[in-house]
Design an enzyme around this catalytic site. Structure first.
Site, PDB file in Angstrom:
ATOM      1  N   CYS A 208       0.932  -1.197  -0.004  1.00 16.43           N
ATOM      2  CA  CYS A 208      -0.064   0.012   0.007  1.00 16.43           C
ATOM      3  C   CYS A 208       0.868   1.280  -0.124  1.00 16.43           C
ATOM      4  O   CYS A 208       1.696   1.302   0.754  1.00 16.43           O
ATOM      5  CB  CYS A 208      -1.008  -0.005   1.426  1.00 16.43           C
ATOM      6  SG  CYS A 208      -1.736   1.702   1.451  1.00 16.43           S
TER       7      CYS A 208
ATOM      8  N   CYS B 209       0.566   3.199   3.577  1.00 18.29           N
ATOM      9  CA  CYS B 209       0.742   2.376   4.923  1.00 18.29           C
ATOM     10  C   CYS B 209       1.522   1.477   4.663  1.00 18.29           C
ATOM     11  O   CYS B 209       2.190   0.818   5.811  1.00 18.29           O
ATOM     12  CB  CYS B 209      -0.437   2.184   5.746  1.00 18.29           C
ATOM     13  SG  CYS B 209      -1.367   0.609   5.115  1.00 18.29           S
TER      14      CYS B 209
ATOM     15  N   CYS C 126      -7.465  -1.073   1.220  1.00 19.27           N
ATOM     16  CA  CYS C 126      -6.345  -1.433   2.012  1.00 19.27           C
ATOM     17  C   CYS C 126      -6.967  -1.462   3.657  1.00 19.27           C
ATOM     18  O   CYS C 126      -7.721  -0.519   3.973  1.00 19.27           O
ATOM     19  CB  CYS C 126      -5.398  -0.250   2.329  1.00 19.27           C
ATOM     20  SG  CYS C 126      -4.342  -0.750   3.748  1.00 19.27           S
TER      21      CYS C 126
ATOM     22  N   CYS D 293      -5.559   1.196   6.420  1.00 24.03           N
ATOM     23  CA  CYS D 293      -5.570   2.691   6.275  1.00 24.03           C
ATOM     24  C   CYS D 293      -6.708   3.190   5.354  1.00 24.03           C
ATOM     25  O   CYS D 293      -7.064   4.141   5.118  1.00 24.03           O
ATOM     26  CB  CYS D 293      -4.378   3.122   5.736  1.00 24.03           C
ATOM     27  SG  CYS D 293      -4.064   3.181   3.898  1.00 24.03           S
TER      28      CYS D 293
ATOM     29  N   CYS E  49      -7.874  -5.516 -10.217  1.00 23.22           N
ATOM     30  CA  CYS E  49      -7.541  -4.427 -11.041  1.00 23.22           C
ATOM     31  C   CYS E  49      -7.237  -3.216 -10.515  1.00 23.22           C
ATOM     32  O   CYS E  49      -8.134  -2.489  -9.653  1.00 23.22           O
ATOM     33  CB  CYS E  49      -8.754  -4.101 -12.281  1.00 23.22           C
ATOM     34  SG  CYS E  49      -8.286  -2.756 -13.458  1.00 23.22           S
TER      35      CYS E  49
HETATM   36 ZN   LIG Z   1      -2.766   1.119   3.441  1.00 26.95          ZN
END
Ligand SMILES: [Zn+2]
Length: 177
Positions: A89, A92, A138, A141, A161
């Site tokens: 990510c 984070c 995610c 976060c 995707c």
């Molecule tokens: Zn994240």
């Protein structure tokens, strides 16, 4: 002297083992076969205000991850990346996808058949744009990452995707750092 020798020997063995363990854990640059993904647990959350995120991210990263934007196809950094490694990510650094699960979807967005583990992505229905799609986020976060569709290849039949702007790629050789 003879009576003390085994005790001394034992103490030295313990010290040697402790030393060797310490050396191992301080990290010789061993693992090249891909570090195991860090499985997310729900107590490990990252929350920031929009202004805080804006300072940490580029405009495009912010628009995609915090404003649910979509980058233009074939413009991102990762759709054509074939190097081995892990995609984290961008907000984070949670491990999200692995290069082993990436495939050429022809869409111009980085596409994967599955995340590193089921825990490491969250999904929810997205009813914008006149169709019901499944948004991928995610879980740590709440960054918007992209969407998942049921027209992917084996083994899952899924196509995650993603937006390149939501992902940070870590080469396999860099994973332990
Ligand atoms: Zn994240």
């Amino acid at each position: 002297m003879n009576a003390k020798a085994p005790v001394l020997c034992g103490v030295m063995s313990v010290a040697l083992v402790a030393f060797l363990l310490g050396t191992a854990f301080r990290g010789s640059p061993a693992a090249t076969a891909g570090a195991p993904a860090k499985v997310w647990n729900m107590n490990d959350r990252v929350t920031k205000t929009a202004e805080e995120w804006r300072k940490l991210l580029t405009t495009e990263q912010f628009n995609v991850t915090r404003r649910k934007g979509t980058e233009r196809a074939f413009t991102g950094a990762h759709w054509n990346n074939h190097a081995p490694g892990t995609y984290r990510c961008v907000c984070c650094e949670l491990d999200l996808f692995r290069s082993e699960d990436k495939f050429d979807s022809g869409t111009g967005w980085p596409s994967f058949t599955q995340p590193v583990s089921a825990e490491n992505v969250a999904t929810k229905p997205d009813r914008s744009l006149f169709a019901t799609r499944t948004e991928v986020l995610c879980p740590r976060c709440d960054a918007h990452l992209g969407h998942v569709f049921e027209d992917g290849p084996a083994p899952t039949g899924l196509r995650y995707c993603m937006n390149s702007a939501a992902l940070k790629f870590v080469k396999q050789s860099e994973e332990k750092k």
